[in-house]
Design a protein around this motif. Structure first.
Motif, mmCIF file in Angstrom:
data_model
loop_
_atom_site.group_PDB
_atom_site.id
_atom_site.type_symbol
_atom_site.label_atom_id
_atom_site.label_comp_id
_atom_site.label_asym_id
_atom_site.label_seq_id
_atom_site.Cartn_x
_atom_site.Cartn_y
_atom_site.Cartn_z
ATOM 1 N N UNK A 91 -10.343 24.190 -7.149
ATOM 2 C CA UNK A 91 -9.862 22.864 -7.510
ATOM 3 C C UNK A 91 -10.618 21.744 -6.837
ATOM 4 N N UNK A 92 -11.803 22.043 -6.326
ATOM 5 C CA UNK A 92 -12.625 21.044 -5.634
ATOM 6 C C UNK A 92 -13.597 20.422 -6.631
ATOM 7 N N UNK A 119 -1.948 34.184 -9.275
ATOM 8 C CA UNK A 119 -2.143 33.390 -8.052
ATOM 9 C C UNK A 119 -2.964 32.152 -8.377
ATOM 10 N N UNK A 120 -2.410 30.956 -8.210
ATOM 11 C CA UNK A 120 -3.118 29.733 -8.554
ATOM 12 C C UNK A 120 -3.956 29.231 -7.404
ATOM 13 N N UNK A 121 -4.814 28.295 -7.732
ATOM 14 C CA UNK A 121 -5.741 27.790 -6.711
ATOM 15 C C UNK A 121 -5.016 27.102 -5.572
ATOM 16 N N UNK A 122 -3.815 26.529 -5.855
ATOM 17 C CA UNK A 122 -3.072 25.830 -4.810
ATOM 18 C C UNK A 122 -2.285 26.785 -3.921
ATOM 19 N N UNK A 123 -2.212 28.078 -4.302
ATOM 20 C CA UNK A 123 -1.448 29.045 -3.529
ATOM 21 C C UNK A 123 -2.225 29.569 -2.323
ATOM 22 N N UNK A 124 -3.518 29.395 -2.320
ATOM 23 C CA UNK A 124 -4.323 29.950 -1.238
ATOM 24 C C UNK A 124 -4.109 29.163 0.051
#
Length: 329
Positions: free
Chosen positions: A159-160, A1-6
């Motif tokens: 990713x921030x 699960x990638x950070x952009x999937x949340x």
């Protein structure tokens, strides 16, 4: 699960710092708001920072905790309050918890929230990291970094990253009207306003009251300047006889609500203070800061402004009135 999937919809952010810590967390809170623009964001924080958080527009809701009462109150009552808090949080069914300060007790609270995902700042000897749940772990806390950088380090798995630019908050319009009227009534609305804060978080770190009195006399020698004296609740012992000590050189400001105080800070040209919560408030209100400090004091708590003069002395008592006056001028 990638950070952009949340795609979190109901987020709890735990921000259990003192007033100055909460001010320094504002850039990170704004970044969370930007990263999840459609989520409902609730902040769990102590009461002193609530009004500043409200006008910063970084959350949709707040859960306020009297941290002092929990710490100093009767143990049985504190335990009962904690159980009520846990029930309140579980009832809100958060899907994600971010703990920016990551204390063991707030880590436990995040775990008991029932949220599936939990992201905790990685603090050595402070965090219970095994209670977090996230695909990527934040980097270990670097204690040499400024507190703002530490908050953003906790958000790296999302990713921030920290952007450029400072931070400035505008007081509510109704408070601006109130304070401008108060300043007109005092006859100082058209003057250059300089604020002196007599506290320093602890009596041992206070600059001498006699020094503040002399500084006020010197700065008031310019008829364009008007000096305002501020105290916090911890400095109430200084208030008796204070107006007589300063005489006509300064106006001692009575205790006022936090947002009124913040608005008055926004009207100052300069704010002279030790490392205090009010200093951090004055910085984001737009005042120039003269920080009274000691040599070797860490710079990880410096305020969020470029309009800053830091005065270091071997000891606070060694810092002369002349040095502070020059920094102001």
């Amino acid at each position: 699960m990638g950070e952009t999937d949340f795609n979190f919809q109901n987020i709890l952010v735990i921000d259990f710092g003192q007033l100055g810590d909460v001010v320094l967390s504002l850039p990170a809170l704004r970044a969370i708001r930007t990263r999840f623009p459609h989520a409902k964001i609730t902040l769990l924080l102590g009461k002193p920072g609530a009004d500043i958080i409200r006008i910063a527009n970084v959350s949709d809701d707040q859960i306020l905790v009297d941290r002092v009462a929990l710490r100093d109150g009767r143990k049985i009552r504190s335990v009962a309050q904690i159980f009520r808090l846990v029930r309140q949080i579980r009832a809100r069914k958060f899907d994600f918890v971010i703990d920016l300060h990551s204390l063991s007790e707030t880590n436990i609270l995040g775990f008991l929230s029932g949220a599936k995902w939990r992201l905790y700042a990685n603090r050595e000897n402070r965090s219970l990291d095994w209670l977090s749940r996230f695909p990527t772990r934040p980097p270990a806390e670097d204690k040499s970094k400024h507190h703002v950088e530490r908050y953003f380090a906790a958000l790296l798995p999302l990713g921030i990253e920290r952007g450029e630019g400072g931070l400035r908050l505008e007081p509510p319009v109704e408070k601006q009207v109130e304070i401008d009227e108060k300043l007109r009534a005092l006859g100082v609305a058209d003057k250059t306003l300089i604020g002196l804060f007599l506290g320093a978080g602890h009596p041992d770190r206070r600059w001498k009251l006699d020094n503040f009195v002399e500084l006020a006399h010197r700065l008031a020698a310019d008829p364009q300047n008007r000096i305002l004296i501020f105290l916090g609740p911890e400095e109430r012992d200084l208030r008796p006889g204070l107006r007589e000590r300063f005489g006509k050189s300064a106006i001692v400001v009575d205790e006022i609500p936090l947002l009124s105080f913040f608005t008055m800070l926004s009207r100052l040209e300069i704010f002279v203070s030790g490392d205090t919560g009010p200093m951090h408030m004055a910085a984001i209100a737009g005042a120039g800061i003269v920080l009274i400090s000691e040599a070797g004091a860490p710079d990880i708590f410096l305020p969020l402004t470029k309009k800053l003069k830091v005065l270091n002395a071997h000891s606070i008592i060694d810092l002369s009135v002349e040095e502070v006056e020059r920094a102001c001028l």
